[in-house]
Scaffold this motif. Sequence first.
Motif, PDB file in Angstrom:
ATOM      1  N   GLN A  62      -4.163   5.806   1.422  1.00 22.94           N
ATOM      2  CA  GLN A  62      -3.925   5.533  -0.003  1.00 22.94           C
ATOM      3  C   GLN A  62      -4.166   6.795  -0.806  1.00 22.94           C
ATOM      4  O   GLN A  62      -3.450   7.099  -1.759  1.00 22.94           O
ATOM      5  N   GLN A  63      -5.205   7.538  -0.423  1.00 23.57           N
ATOM      6  CA  GLN A  63      -5.526   8.768  -1.164  1.00 23.57           C
ATOM      7  C   GLN A  63      -4.435   9.814  -0.968  1.00 23.57           C
ATOM      8  O   GLN A  63      -4.029  10.490  -1.918  1.00 23.57           O
ATOM      9  N   THR A 112      -9.609   8.016  -5.936  1.00 24.18           N
ATOM     10  CA  THR A 112     -10.910   7.771  -5.309  1.00 24.18           C
ATOM     11  C   THR A 112     -11.928   7.338  -6.360  1.00 24.18           C
ATOM     12  O   THR A 112     -12.656   6.356  -6.178  1.00 24.18           O
ATOM     13  N   ALA A 119     -15.701   6.002   0.598  1.00 22.83           N
ATOM     14  CA  ALA A 119     -14.512   6.469  -0.121  1.00 22.83           C
ATOM     15  C   ALA A 119     -14.520   7.998  -0.257  1.00 22.83           C
ATOM     16  O   ALA A 119     -13.486   8.651  -0.131  1.00 22.83           O
ATOM     17  N   SER A 123       0.851  -1.178   0.000  1.00 20.35           N
ATOM     18  CA  SER A 123       0.000   0.000   0.000  1.00 20.35           C
ATOM     19  C   SER A 123       0.885   1.225   0.000  1.00 20.35           C
ATOM     20  O   SER A 123       2.105   1.126  -0.081  1.00 20.35           O
ATOM     21  N   MET A 176     -11.180   3.837  -7.550  1.00 21.22           N
ATOM     22  CA  MET A 176     -11.527   2.857  -6.511  1.00 21.22           C
ATOM     23  C   MET A 176     -13.012   2.546  -6.542  1.00 21.22           C
ATOM     24  O   MET A 176     -13.421   1.399  -6.507  1.00 21.22           O
ATOM     25  N   SER A 181      -5.262  -2.481  -3.332  1.00 16.46           N
ATOM     26  CA  SER A 181      -5.366  -2.668  -1.879  1.00 16.46           C
ATOM     27  C   SER A 181      -6.626  -2.005  -1.361  1.00 16.46           C
ATOM     28  O   SER A 181      -7.376  -2.582  -0.585  1.00 16.46           O
ATOM     29  N   SER A 182      -6.850  -0.774  -1.828  1.00 18.09           N
ATOM     30  CA  SER A 182      -8.017  -0.042  -1.347  1.00 18.09           C
ATOM     31  C   SER A 182      -9.299  -0.752  -1.741  1.00 18.09           C
ATOM     32  O   SER A 182     -10.251  -0.800  -0.969  1.00 18.09           O
ATOM     33  N   TYR A 187      -7.064   4.107   6.937  1.00 18.20           N
ATOM     34  CA  TYR A 187      -6.194   3.379   6.020  1.00 18.20           C
ATOM     35  C   TYR A 187      -6.543   3.658   4.560  1.00 18.20           C
ATOM     36  O   TYR A 187      -5.653   3.743   3.715  1.00 18.20           O
ATOM     37  N   ILE A 188      -7.822   3.827   4.259  1.00 16.68           N
ATOM     38  CA  ILE A 188      -8.231   4.224   2.902  1.00 16.68           C
ATOM     39  C   ILE A 188      -7.694   5.627   2.625  1.00 16.68           C
ATOM     40  O   ILE A 188      -7.139   5.922   1.557  1.00 16.68           O
TER      41      ILE A 188
END
Lengths: 498, 81
Positions: free
Chosen positions: A141-142, A167, A376, A56, A170, A334-335, A137-138
Amino acid sequence: MTLQPLGIVVAYLLFALGIGLVAYRVGGDDAEDFYLASRTLGSLVLLFTTFATLLSAFTFFGGPNLAYSAGPEWILVMGVMDGVLFAVLWYVIGYRQWLIGRARNYVTLGEMLGDRFASPALRGLVAGVSLLWLFPYIMLQQMGAGEALRGLTGGVVPYWGGAALITAFMIVYVMLAGLRGVAWTDTLQGLFMLSVLWVAVVWVVGAIGGVGPATRGMINANPDFAALGGGLYTPQFIISSAVTIAFGVTMFPQINQRFFVARSATVLKRSFALWPVLVLLLFVPAFMLGAWASGLPIEVPEGANVLSVLLAEYTPGWFAALVVAGAMAAMMSSSDSMLLSGSSYFTRDLYRPFVSPDASDSREAWVARIGVAVFAMLAFLASLSRPGTLIEVGDTAFSGFALLAPPVMIALYWEATTADGMLVGVGVPQLLYLVHVLVPAVPVDVAGTTVSLLARSYGGWDVALGFMLFGAVLTAGVSLVSTPTVDEDATAFAVGGD
Amino acid sequence: MMSHCMRDWLWIVAFATLLTFSVPWFLWGTSTVVAGLPVWLWWHIGWLGAAAAVFALFTRTDWDRMMGVDDGVGVGRGEKP
């Protein structure tokens, strides 16, 4: 010219989306296929889908950034946690859950525990806690994607633009592909990222005259980087980080759900034995690049990712763009795994039991998809405020998940565990940890010395480590003094003849 | 023939040792560089390689027995044992 890398990134993301769509066409459209790919994932796919989930922004951008600023010892932290401790937990928690899940057709951790302890409250609590920690955790990633694209395009694409792009991808991806799609692209991306990472090392090291000069340059710039320990890296930090991350990872919805999806134990065994090797192959080059970069004449702006800057400087533009594209795609998958598992937690463990027990399957599928989009989008909005470094945000989330592990392990192995023990053992440490995360530390004078209350660490030890122990004691203690309700079914967790 | 209990303890000691020395604590503060990389990194690389070998051996021997299930229980549907 600065927009050419953006074209490469978008093209790669679209390609990954295409793979997901093909995978979706192959599979069925029932819930077990959407969430678990009908429990048919083979060795390579399971290995890489779990691996890619660990790939990630935390690993890929956060890790090199930390090695750049504090030295290459982060390789050891991630090595001991991922290569050894996580592998052992993979057996202790993962294989046990696989045996139980296969016999009883469980899909989520909350479902498994709720059924065993005849407690919808426990089921909802586990799902709620998981979704809570999934959020940062999301967001991570952003944040990583936002910085990566800004670095790659020299600021033409702003931070929010990169975060918004990932986003959007995803949301579209997770709505269309399901686990089979996510698993396929994970495999592709895991292999792709490993390959390009090694090409990047050869390229950069070649440009600076070899590994020896690279390390000498690093030591000249930072004389204490070659020595083991020092600065940030205290034994307390190394042990705290490795333990909270390894236990936390096993309770991540997307990893934990992987424990239910293997076709056979052979798959779990192969993944288990290959784990330390894969970890080495990934972390040594990624983090050494970050550490070496500290000895090179490059400018890394505040908040930027060292890996993007390094590649932009020492490799051709198209290659740098390809690595960032690969990293973003890996982060996207991962997301997606997280969002997908998160949505199954939400619909199966919260929406159906508590809101609408009679919802039709198609209604449930819609609720899942809308839930993913809303989740998200909220994480995207929160990522705009940039609440800390990638490592800090990630670490908070890992620790939150890690608190779930001790009660779950006790429940998996100790028949006398009761629903009350689980509710208290899960709930109380979470509450305490949340207070420590959200409320700023308060210095208090006790007998002439200043002590911080509500601090995140004490004497260098992560406070979450203490709460993990406390959670274990609470689970066992309350189980001993409480009696199981009539519906609790310890045989649900019995495996084999024991 | 070693007793099962003895073997279980050997595995537990082996895993604990692998875990403890993944970080070469005895090299704390050492900054020797060998073949371009810090010596503690070489230790870590070798140690994780050894861990992979021990793990592979475990999956071939006591993986099922230590979990308390019969050998072959993990074989999936439609797969030959």
